[in-house]
Enzyme design. Structure first.
Site, PDB file in Angstrom:
ATOM      1  N   SER A 182       0.830  -1.207   0.000  1.00 47.13           N
ATOM      2  CA  SER A 182       0.000   0.000   0.000  1.00 47.13           C
ATOM      3  C   SER A 182       0.861   1.251   0.000  1.00 47.13           C
ATOM      4  CB  SER A 182      -0.856   0.050   1.268  1.00 47.13           C
ATOM      5  OG  SER A 182      -1.600  -1.114   1.404  1.00 47.13           O
ATOM      6  N   HIS A 232      -1.773  -3.288  -6.982  1.00 43.56           N
ATOM      7  CA  HIS A 232      -2.411  -2.909  -5.714  1.00 43.56           C
ATOM      8  C   HIS A 232      -3.925  -3.132  -5.744  1.00 43.56           C
ATOM      9  CE1 HIS A 232      -3.302   0.406  -2.542  1.00 43.56           C
ATOM     10  NE2 HIS A 232      -3.078  -0.744  -1.961  1.00 43.56           N
ATOM     11  N   GLU A 288      -4.889  -0.694  -8.714  1.00 52.20           N
ATOM     12  CA  GLU A 288      -3.910   0.332  -9.093  1.00 52.20           C
ATOM     13  C   GLU A 288      -2.685  -0.375  -9.640  1.00 52.20           C
ATOM     14  OE1 GLU A 288      -3.433   4.319  -6.613  1.00 52.20           O
ATOM     15  OE2 GLU A 288      -3.750   2.633  -5.290  1.00 52.20           O
ATOM     16  N   ASN A 296      -4.593   5.977  -1.740  1.00 54.95           N
ATOM     17  CA  ASN A 296      -4.231   6.319  -0.355  1.00 54.95           C
ATOM     18  C   ASN A 296      -3.725   7.751  -0.208  1.00 54.95           C
ATOM     19  OD1 ASN A 296      -5.019   3.998   1.004  1.00 54.95           O
ATOM     20  ND2 ASN A 296      -3.216   2.901   0.287  1.00 54.95           N
TER      21      ASN A 296
END
Ligand code: NAD
Length: 291
Positions: free
Chosen positions: A119, A140, A152, A190
């Site tokens: 992450s 991801h 991602e 994120n």
């Protein structure tokens, strides 16, 4: 390059979901973990989640049986050497991930693509410690993997176009949608989501609102399916803090400083749903706000 066999390192929350979606899409899956318990609970969870998909008519009973049969497990990391694509989904600690790649490299085919589901750790840095930075990428997934549509795809500085195109084709075969992100802290999701959650915690910390009023505001006022504090508990407060620290250090901007209240919850071991207490207390029948 045709991908047939996929190796997954780590059978935790993410690893089991990744194995599930690859098997349903027709790939042969070999999953490894240092813990036999993690491997057996991952298989039990995949079994239950596949059943749920059959009862909701998302997949047929035959496809379910075939998918489950395509997943094999091993405690021996070297067994993943013959796979075409490896997705590392082990614990979010750089030392752990680097040790896995070092142990795996001598056994890999020269054509194998290596990826990490990290992450927050730099893809370029992880890639640079391997023998194939051009065949290394970030892959991801979002949690829970069988439900969330996005993947991602993160290019390291050295990732070549063939590797990127191959991974993009894999995402399409999984029936998911890819978004490409450059390799900077937090990538896209994120980078945007975590500062919002952190700001919600500051709003609580400064007494602007209660847990209930903050979550209600974002659900009903911004049409979010979950409030930010509820979502933080779902992700895990330790994970939220780790990602904020990566943004703060990696982007060197005070606007990313983790809220002291988030740190305090993590210090207390109140990590959210997984420890039964976070911004809500989950020990009773219904979640109860802790502030
Ligand atoms: P988890 O703690 O549920 O699972 C990690 C697993 O890795 C454990 O089963 C552990 O036994 C295993 N492991 C540890 N060291 C290992 C080793 N050397 N070899 C093999 N297995 C090893 O963690 P998770 O939530 O599944 O996260 C895994 C990765 O996915 C992390 O990089 C995390 O940042 C990323 N991720 C997590 C989420 C999320 O919401 N949880 C979302 C996207 C990405």
């Amino acid at each position: 390059m045709g991908i047939k066999q996929v190796g997954i390192v780590g059978a935790g929350q993410m690893g089991n979901g990744i194995a599930h979606v690859f098997a349903v899409a027709g790939y042969e899956v070999l999953m490894t973990d240092v813990s036999s318990e993690a491997l057996s609970s991952a298989m039990a969870l995949i079994d239950r989640n596949l059943d749920r998909q059959v009862s909701r008519k998302i997949i047929s009973a035959e496809d379910r049986a075939a998918a489950f049969a395509r997943i094999k497990t091993t405690k021996t990391l070297a067994d993943l050497g013959q796979t075409d694509l490896v997705i590392e989904a082990a614990t979010e600690r750089e030392m752990v991930k680097q040790a896995i790649f070092q142990d795996l490299l001598p056994h890999l085919k020269p054509t194998t693509i290596l990826t990490s589901n990290t992450s927050s750790i730099s893809i370029t840095r992880l890639a640079s410690r391997t023998d194939r930075p051009e065949k290394f990428m970030g892959f991801h997934f979002m949690n829970p993997v069988p439900i969330m549509q996005l993947v991602e795809l993160i290019r390291g500085i050295a990732t070549d176009q063939e590797t990127f195109t191959t991974c993009l084709e894999v995402v399409e075969r999984l029936g998911k949608t890819a978004a490409t992100a450059e390799d900077f802290p937090g990538f896209i999701v994120n980078r945007i989501l975590m500062p919002m959650i952190n700001e919600a915690i500051y709003t609580l910390y400064e007494g602007v609102g209660s847990v209930k009023s903050i979550d209600t505001s974002l659900k009903l006022g911004a049409n979010h399916p979950m409030g930010p504090l509820e979502l933080a508990d779902f992700i895990g407060l330790d994970t939220c803090l780790a990602i904020m620290n990566v943004l703060h250090e990696g982007l060197a901007d005070t606007k990313y400083r983790p809220c002291p209240l988030l740190t305090k919850y993590v210090e207390a071991g109140w990590l959210g749903r997984k420890s039964k207490r976070g911004f809500y207390d989950y020990r009773g029948e219904h979640p109860v706000p802790t502030r």
